[in-house]
Motif scaffolding. Structure first.
Motif, PDB file in Angstrom:
ATOM      1  N   ARG A   1     -22.656 -12.933  -8.614  1.00 15.24           N
ATOM      2  CA  ARG A   1     -21.979 -11.821  -9.303  1.00 15.24           C
ATOM      3  C   ARG A   1     -22.951 -10.659  -9.371  1.00 15.24           C
ATOM      4  O   ARG A   1     -24.128 -10.833  -9.682  1.00 15.24           O
ATOM      5  CB  ARG A   1     -21.567 -12.213 -10.718  1.00 15.24           C
ATOM      6  CG  ARG A   1     -20.680 -13.398 -10.766  1.00 15.24           C
ATOM      7  CD  ARG A   1     -19.243 -13.297 -11.166  1.00 15.24           C
ATOM      8  NE  ARG A   1     -18.639 -12.101 -11.620  1.00 15.24           N
ATOM      9  CZ  ARG A   1     -17.589 -11.532 -11.009  1.00 15.24           C
ATOM     10  NH1 ARG A   1     -17.103 -12.039  -9.903  1.00 15.24           N
ATOM     11  NH2 ARG A   1     -17.017 -10.468 -11.503  1.00 15.24           N
ATOM     12  N   ILE A   2     -22.431  -9.496  -9.040  1.00 12.73           N
ATOM     13  CA  ILE A   2     -23.186  -8.264  -9.257  1.00 12.73           C
ATOM     14  C   ILE A   2     -22.250  -7.288  -9.970  1.00 12.73           C
ATOM     15  O   ILE A   2     -21.026  -7.403  -9.851  1.00 12.73           O
ATOM     16  CB  ILE A   2     -23.740  -7.663  -7.943  1.00 12.73           C
ATOM     17  CG1 ILE A   2     -22.619  -7.246  -7.003  1.00 12.73           C
ATOM     18  CG2 ILE A   2     -24.692  -8.621  -7.256  1.00 12.73           C
ATOM     19  CD1 ILE A   2     -23.114  -6.464  -5.803  1.00 12.73           C
ATOM     20  N   PRO A   3     -22.800  -6.345 -10.718  1.00 11.16           N
ATOM     21  CA  PRO A   3     -21.943  -5.448 -11.501  1.00 11.16           C
ATOM     22  C   PRO A   3     -21.163  -4.443 -10.655  1.00 11.16           C
ATOM     23  O   PRO A   3     -20.146  -3.931 -11.096  1.00 11.16           O
ATOM     24  CB  PRO A   3     -22.922  -4.738 -12.435  1.00 11.16           C
ATOM     25  CG  PRO A   3     -24.254  -4.872 -11.788  1.00 11.16           C
ATOM     26  CD  PRO A   3     -24.214  -6.134 -10.974  1.00 11.16           C
ATOM     27  N   ASP A   4     -21.615  -4.179  -9.446  1.00 13.62           N
ATOM     28  CA  ASP A   4     -20.967  -3.174  -8.600  1.00 13.62           C
ATOM     29  C   ASP A   4     -19.798  -3.772  -7.840  1.00 13.62           C
ATOM     30  O   ASP A   4     -19.729  -4.972  -7.593  1.00 13.62           O
ATOM     31  CB  ASP A   4     -21.967  -2.592  -7.596  1.00 13.62           C
ATOM     32  CG  ASP A   4     -23.136  -1.914  -8.290  1.00 13.62           C
ATOM     33  OD1 ASP A   4     -22.916  -1.313  -9.359  1.00 13.62           O
ATOM     34  OD2 ASP A   4     -24.253  -1.998  -7.758  1.00 13.62           O
TER      35      ASP A   4
ATOM     36  N   VAL B   1     -17.934  -2.080   2.057  1.00 11.25           N
ATOM     37  CA  VAL B   1     -18.789  -1.927   3.233  1.00 11.25           C
ATOM     38  C   VAL B   1     -19.828  -0.843   2.933  1.00 11.25           C
ATOM     39  O   VAL B   1     -19.493   0.222   2.424  1.00 11.25           O
ATOM     40  CB  VAL B   1     -17.953  -1.559   4.472  1.00 11.25           C
ATOM     41  CG1 VAL B   1     -18.855  -1.185   5.639  1.00 11.25           C
ATOM     42  CG2 VAL B   1     -17.036  -2.712   4.847  1.00 11.25           C
ATOM     43  N   GLY B   2     -21.075  -1.157   3.219  1.00 11.97           N
ATOM     44  CA  GLY B   2     -22.166  -0.224   2.969  1.00 11.97           C
ATOM     45  C   GLY B   2     -22.948  -0.528   1.701  1.00 11.97           C
ATOM     46  O   GLY B   2     -24.044  -0.013   1.518  1.00 11.97           O
ATOM     47  N   THR B   3     -22.411  -1.389   0.830  1.00  8.58           N
ATOM     48  CA  THR B   3     -23.127  -1.770  -0.384  1.00  8.58           C
ATOM     49  C   THR B   3     -24.389  -2.521   0.005  1.00  8.58           C
ATOM     50  O   THR B   3     -24.369  -3.383   0.879  1.00  8.58           O
ATOM     51  CB  THR B   3     -22.254  -2.690  -1.270  1.00  8.58           C
ATOM     52  OG1 THR B   3     -21.085  -2.001  -1.647  1.00  8.58           O
ATOM     53  CG2 THR B   3     -22.995  -3.143  -2.515  1.00  8.58           C
ATOM     54  N   THR B   4     -25.500  -2.201  -0.643  1.00  9.92           N
ATOM     55  CA  THR B   4     -26.736  -2.950  -0.438  1.00  9.92           C
ATOM     56  C   THR B   4     -26.851  -3.966  -1.559  1.00  9.92           C
ATOM     57  O   THR B   4     -26.824  -3.604  -2.735  1.00  9.92           O
ATOM     58  CB  THR B   4     -27.958  -2.017  -0.433  1.00  9.92           C
ATOM     59  OG1 THR B   4     -27.799  -1.063   0.619  1.00  9.92           O
ATOM     60  CG2 THR B   4     -29.241  -2.788  -0.212  1.00  9.92           C
TER      61      THR B   4
ATOM     62  N   VAL C   1     -29.607 -13.536  -4.347  1.00 10.30           N
ATOM     63  CA  VAL C   1     -28.478 -13.768  -3.457  1.00 10.30           C
ATOM     64  C   VAL C   1     -28.982 -14.571  -2.261  1.00 10.30           C
ATOM     65  O   VAL C   1     -30.008 -14.239  -1.680  1.00 10.30           O
ATOM     66  CB  VAL C   1     -27.834 -12.439  -2.982  1.00 10.30           C
ATOM     67  CG1 VAL C   1     -26.685 -12.712  -2.030  1.00 10.30           C
ATOM     68  CG2 VAL C   1     -27.366 -11.611  -4.162  1.00 10.30           C
ATOM     69  N   THR C   2     -28.269 -15.635  -1.911  1.00  7.21           N
ATOM     70  CA  THR C   2     -28.626 -16.456  -0.757  1.00  7.21           C
ATOM     71  C   THR C   2     -27.674 -16.142   0.387  1.00  7.21           C
ATOM     72  O   THR C   2     -26.469 -16.007   0.180  1.00  7.21           O
ATOM     73  CB  THR C   2     -28.529 -17.955  -1.113  1.00  7.21           C
ATOM     74  OG1 THR C   2     -29.368 -18.203  -2.244  1.00  7.21           O
ATOM     75  CG2 THR C   2     -28.965 -18.826   0.047  1.00  7.21           C
ATOM     76  N   TYR C   3     -28.230 -16.024   1.590  1.00  6.86           N
ATOM     77  CA  TYR C   3     -27.448 -15.707   2.780  1.00  6.86           C
ATOM     78  C   TYR C   3     -27.428 -16.922   3.695  1.00  6.86           C
ATOM     79  O   TYR C   3     -28.408 -17.638   3.822  1.00  6.86           O
ATOM     80  CB  TYR C   3     -28.057 -14.505   3.503  1.00  6.86           C
ATOM     81  CG  TYR C   3     -28.195 -13.321   2.593  1.00  6.86           C
ATOM     82  CD1 TYR C   3     -27.095 -12.538   2.289  1.00  6.86           C
ATOM     83  CD2 TYR C   3     -29.418 -13.001   2.018  1.00  6.86           C
ATOM     84  CE1 TYR C   3     -27.205 -11.452   1.432  1.00  6.86           C
ATOM     85  CE2 TYR C   3     -29.534 -11.917   1.160  1.00  6.86           C
ATOM     86  CZ  TYR C   3     -28.429 -11.158   0.872  1.00  6.86           C
ATOM     87  OH  TYR C   3     -28.537 -10.100   0.014  1.00  6.86           O
TER      88      TYR C   3
ATOM     89  N   THR D   1     -22.294 -14.462   2.716  1.00  4.75           N
ATOM     90  CA  THR D   1     -22.467 -14.926   1.349  1.00  4.75           C
ATOM     91  C   THR D   1     -21.179 -14.635   0.601  1.00  4.75           C
ATOM     92  O   THR D   1     -20.288 -13.963   1.133  1.00  4.75           O
ATOM     93  CB  THR D   1     -23.691 -14.276   0.670  1.00  4.75           C
ATOM     94  OG1 THR D   1     -23.982 -14.974  -0.543  1.00  4.75           O
ATOM     95  CG2 THR D   1     -23.469 -12.802   0.389  1.00  4.75           C
ATOM     96  N   VAL D   2     -21.076 -15.147  -0.609  1.00  4.89           N
ATOM     97  CA  VAL D   2     -19.912 -14.888  -1.443  1.00  4.89           C
ATOM     98  C   VAL D   2     -20.392 -14.112  -2.670  1.00  4.89           C
ATOM     99  O   VAL D   2     -21.264 -14.585  -3.407  1.00  4.89           O
ATOM    100  CB  VAL D   2     -19.209 -16.200  -1.863  1.00  4.89           C
ATOM    101  CG1 VAL D   2     -18.013 -15.905  -2.754  1.00  4.89           C
ATOM    102  CG2 VAL D   2     -18.780 -16.986  -0.629  1.00  4.89           C
ATOM    103  N   VAL D   3     -19.839 -12.918  -2.840  1.00  2.00           N
ATOM    104  CA  VAL D   3     -20.229 -12.058  -3.951  1.00  2.00           C
ATOM    105  C   VAL D   3     -18.966 -11.587  -4.656  1.00  2.00           C
ATOM    106  O   VAL D   3     -18.037 -11.098  -4.012  1.00  2.00           O
ATOM    107  CB  VAL D   3     -21.039 -10.841  -3.450  1.00  2.00           C
ATOM    108  CG1 VAL D   3     -21.458  -9.962  -4.619  1.00  2.00           C
ATOM    109  CG2 VAL D   3     -22.259 -11.287  -2.668  1.00  2.00           C
ATOM    110  N   ASN D   4     -18.952 -11.759  -5.959  1.00  2.00           N
ATOM    111  CA  ASN D   4     -17.806 -11.355  -6.784  1.00  2.00           C
ATOM    112  C   ASN D   4     -16.496 -11.939  -6.248  1.00  2.00           C
ATOM    113  O   ASN D   4     -15.462 -11.292  -6.240  1.00  2.00           O
ATOM    114  CB  ASN D   4     -17.702  -9.838  -6.897  1.00  2.00           C
ATOM    115  CG  ASN D   4     -18.885  -9.225  -7.605  1.00  2.00           C
ATOM    116  OD1 ASN D   4     -19.719  -9.921  -8.174  1.00  2.00           O
ATOM    117  ND2 ASN D   4     -18.988  -7.915  -7.580  1.00  2.00           N
ATOM    118  N   GLY D   5     -16.579 -13.170  -5.744  1.00  2.00           N
ATOM    119  CA  GLY D   5     -15.390 -13.852  -5.256  1.00  2.00           C
ATOM    120  C   GLY D   5     -14.951 -13.448  -3.870  1.00  2.00           C
ATOM    121  O   GLY D   5     -13.905 -13.895  -3.398  1.00  2.00           O
ATOM    122  N   GLU D   6     -15.724 -12.631  -3.186  1.00  2.00           N
ATOM    123  CA  GLU D   6     -15.355 -12.174  -1.842  1.00  2.00           C
ATOM    124  C   GLU D   6     -16.410 -12.609  -0.829  1.00  2.00           C
ATOM    125  O   GLU D   6     -17.602 -12.486  -1.077  1.00  2.00           O
ATOM    126  CB  GLU D   6     -15.214 -10.652  -1.821  1.00  2.00           C
ATOM    127  CG  GLU D   6     -14.113 -10.158  -2.735  1.00  2.00           C
ATOM    128  CD  GLU D   6     -13.899  -8.675  -2.601  1.00  2.00           C
ATOM    129  OE1 GLU D   6     -13.025  -8.299  -1.809  1.00  2.00           O
ATOM    130  OE2 GLU D   6     -14.611  -7.925  -3.279  1.00  2.00           O
TER     131      GLU D   6
END
Length: 117
Positions: free
Chosen positions: A63-66, A70-73, A79-81, A96-101
């Motif tokens: 989970r990240i707050p942002d 596309v283009g997000t760093t 975070v594991t890739y 990876t999976v971030v914020n459910g995506e």
């Protein structure tokens, strides 16, 4: 008379220069396009199978707050890739999976190149 012509020519050149420079600079007004590396990604017909693969692997979601676009760093730590299996196509990206995506990420810059969900 000759001085007037030279003065008018100099004035025209001074006025026209910024317009020409602006036209050649490629400046985008408004929403700038996202520029990402153009490496191979997962083919459209392979995406449902890839999503199933990710679910089966039960990789931890981060989970990240942002908002993820596309283009997000992504953050440098936390975070594991994971490698994309060869059966989904040759790609230099990781997932990876971030914020459910599920996202494809350029590993060196940690920039999101594609959101798959």
């Amino acid at each position: 008379m000759r001085n007037r012509i030279l003065a008018l020519a100099a004035l025209a050149a001074a006025i026209g220069s910024p317009l020409a420079a602006q036209a050649q600079s490629g400046v985008t007004v408004g929403r700038a396009p996202a520029v990402v590396d153009s490496g191979p990604t997962i083919a459209v017909e392979q995406r449902p199978a890839f999503r199933e693969y990710v679910v089966e692997q039960r990789v931890p979601a981060f989970r990240i707050p942002d908002r993820i676009v596309v283009g997000t760093t992504l953050p440098e730590a936390g975070v594991t890739y994971y490698d994309v299996p060869q059966r989904f196509g040759a790609t230099t990206y990781r997932y990876t999976v971030v914020n459910g995506e599920t996202v494809l990420v350029e590993p060196r810059s940690r920039r999101v190149v594609e959101v798959l969900d």
